[in-house]
Each structure stands twice: as C-alpha cells, then as structure tokens.
Write a protein that holds these residues in place. Structure first.
Motif, short mmCIF file in Angstrom:
data_model
loop_
_atom_site.label_atom_id
_atom_site.label_comp_id
_atom_site.label_asym_id
_atom_site.label_seq_id
_atom_site.Cartn_x
_atom_site.Cartn_y
_atom_site.Cartn_z
N ALA A 210 33.38 -12.25 51.79
CA ALA A 210 32.44 -13.16 51.26
C ALA A 210 31.77 -13.78 52.14
O ALA A 210 30.26 -14.19 51.97
CB ALA A 210 33.73 -14.49 50.62
N GLU B 79 28.74 -11.24 52.54
CA GLU B 79 27.80 -11.63 51.38
C GLU B 79 26.92 -12.67 51.37
O GLU B 79 25.75 -12.74 51.19
CB GLU B 79 28.41 -11.31 50.13
CG GLU B 79 27.41 -11.19 48.91
CD GLU B 79 27.99 -10.54 47.64
OE1 GLU B 79 27.40 -10.98 46.63
OE2 GLU B 79 29.21 -10.18 47.53
N TYR B 80 27.48 -13.80 51.63
CA TYR B 80 26.87 -15.12 51.85
C TYR B 80 25.96 -15.02 52.83
O TYR B 80 24.85 -15.55 52.62
CB TYR B 80 27.87 -16.20 52.13
CG TYR B 80 27.34 -17.66 52.33
CD1 TYR B 80 26.99 -18.34 51.20
CD2 TYR B 80 26.76 -18.19 53.57
CE1 TYR B 80 26.15 -19.46 51.51
CE2 TYR B 80 26.39 -19.27 53.76
CZ TYR B 80 25.97 -20.20 52.90
OH TYR B 80 25.39 -21.33 52.79
N TYR C 52 38.26 -7.60 42.99
CA TYR C 52 38.01 -9.11 42.96
C TYR C 52 38.98 -9.97 42.30
O TYR C 52 39.38 -9.32 41.31
CB TYR C 52 36.55 -9.32 42.56
CG TYR C 52 35.43 -8.97 43.54
CD1 TYR C 52 35.48 -9.23 44.77
CD2 TYR C 52 34.29 -8.21 42.95
CE1 TYR C 52 34.28 -8.62 45.66
CE2 TYR C 52 33.24 -7.86 43.87
CZ TYR C 52 33.18 -8.20 45.13
OH TYR C 52 32.38 -7.62 46.07
N ASP D 10 35.34 -19.19 48.69
CA ASP D 10 35.50 -18.21 50.01
C ASP D 10 36.76 -17.27 49.70
O ASP D 10 37.79 -17.45 50.50
CB ASP D 10 35.86 -19.44 51.09
CG ASP D 10 35.68 -18.61 52.27
OD1 ASP D 10 35.07 -17.58 52.26
OD2 ASP D 10 36.09 -19.29 53.44
#
Length: 137
Positions: free
Chosen positions: A15, A18-19, A81, A88
């Motif tokens: 996460a 990717e952020y 997922y 988060d």
C-alpha cells in the motif's frame, strides 16, 4: 544499514509503494494514462537493462523510476486484496511469494502501471528485481 544509521529502514508495504507511485493521481501512471519510452524504461524503450536512478523525470512526490526499470520488492506477502475499503492494508501474515511492484525494463508497458502487482519467492534472484527503502521515523 540500520545499525550504522539508526534509520529504521525497511521495505515499504504494498500500500505504501502504490501510494508513493501514484503521488496523488488516479491515472494508470503517475504522469497520466499513457506512457512512452521517454517517460520510463520498459521493453519498448529498447535499452534492455536497468538505467541509473533519475534518468527520467520524478513523480509529484519527487520519487524517480516508480514505473519500469526494475521490479521493486515490498514487505507484503502476495495474496488477495481484502474485501471492502481498507485504510493502509497489509498483506497476509505469511506466504510463499512477496509482492513486487513497478514493472521492469524487460516487461511490457502495461506491467508498469501504478496498480499492477506480481508475486515471486524471496529467494528468487532475477536481474530485473530491486528495491527501494522506506523509513519509519
């Protein structure tokens, strides 16, 4: 490295990666929905190997080469997922494969999209894998 610098360095979670890659965008790539060899190092760039970090423009967070160049390991184990919205998220507690993100010089451009993910066993060494570190304050 952590012992020498007292820096608390680690691999980013999937996460976090990717952020950081998206840098506030919702497009396929941090710079839009399309890319060309002038934007990142992938198969069609015809370079055939990793290039020096900073060879392409940084994203809005100032991070270089989040798309293409080398697959980047994340801390998370590969798995489905979670269902529903999660803030988060963390991957499974155990697994066989760790998540890699970002695509590489060897792969098609679609594999370097911000949302693309791949799993591989941590003991696998491939010339198109690498990492970047996150720092916990």
């Amino acid at each position: 490295m952590n012992g020498n610098t007292k820096g608390n360095y680690r691999l980013p979670t999937e996460a976090e990666w990717e952020y950081s890659c998206r840098a506030g965008t919702s497009t396929a790539y941090s710079f839009g929905n399309n890319t060309t060899p002038k934007d990142s190092n992938y198969r069609d760039s015809k370079i055939g190997k990793p290039v020096a970090v900073g060879s392409y423009k940084p994203n809005a967070f100032g991070l270089y080469d989040m798309h293409g160049n080398v697959w980047e390991w994340s801390e998370d184990w590969f798995g489905n997922y979670p269902v529903g919205e999660v803030e988060d998220p963390k991957g499974p507690a155990t697994g066989r494969n760790r998540v890699l993100r970002g695509g590489s010089f060897f792969d098609s451009v679609s594999l370097s999209r911000s949302s693309n993910r791949y799993g591989n066993t941590p003991s696998a060494w491939e010339g198109e894998n690498g990492f970047r570190l996150a720092r916990t304050p």
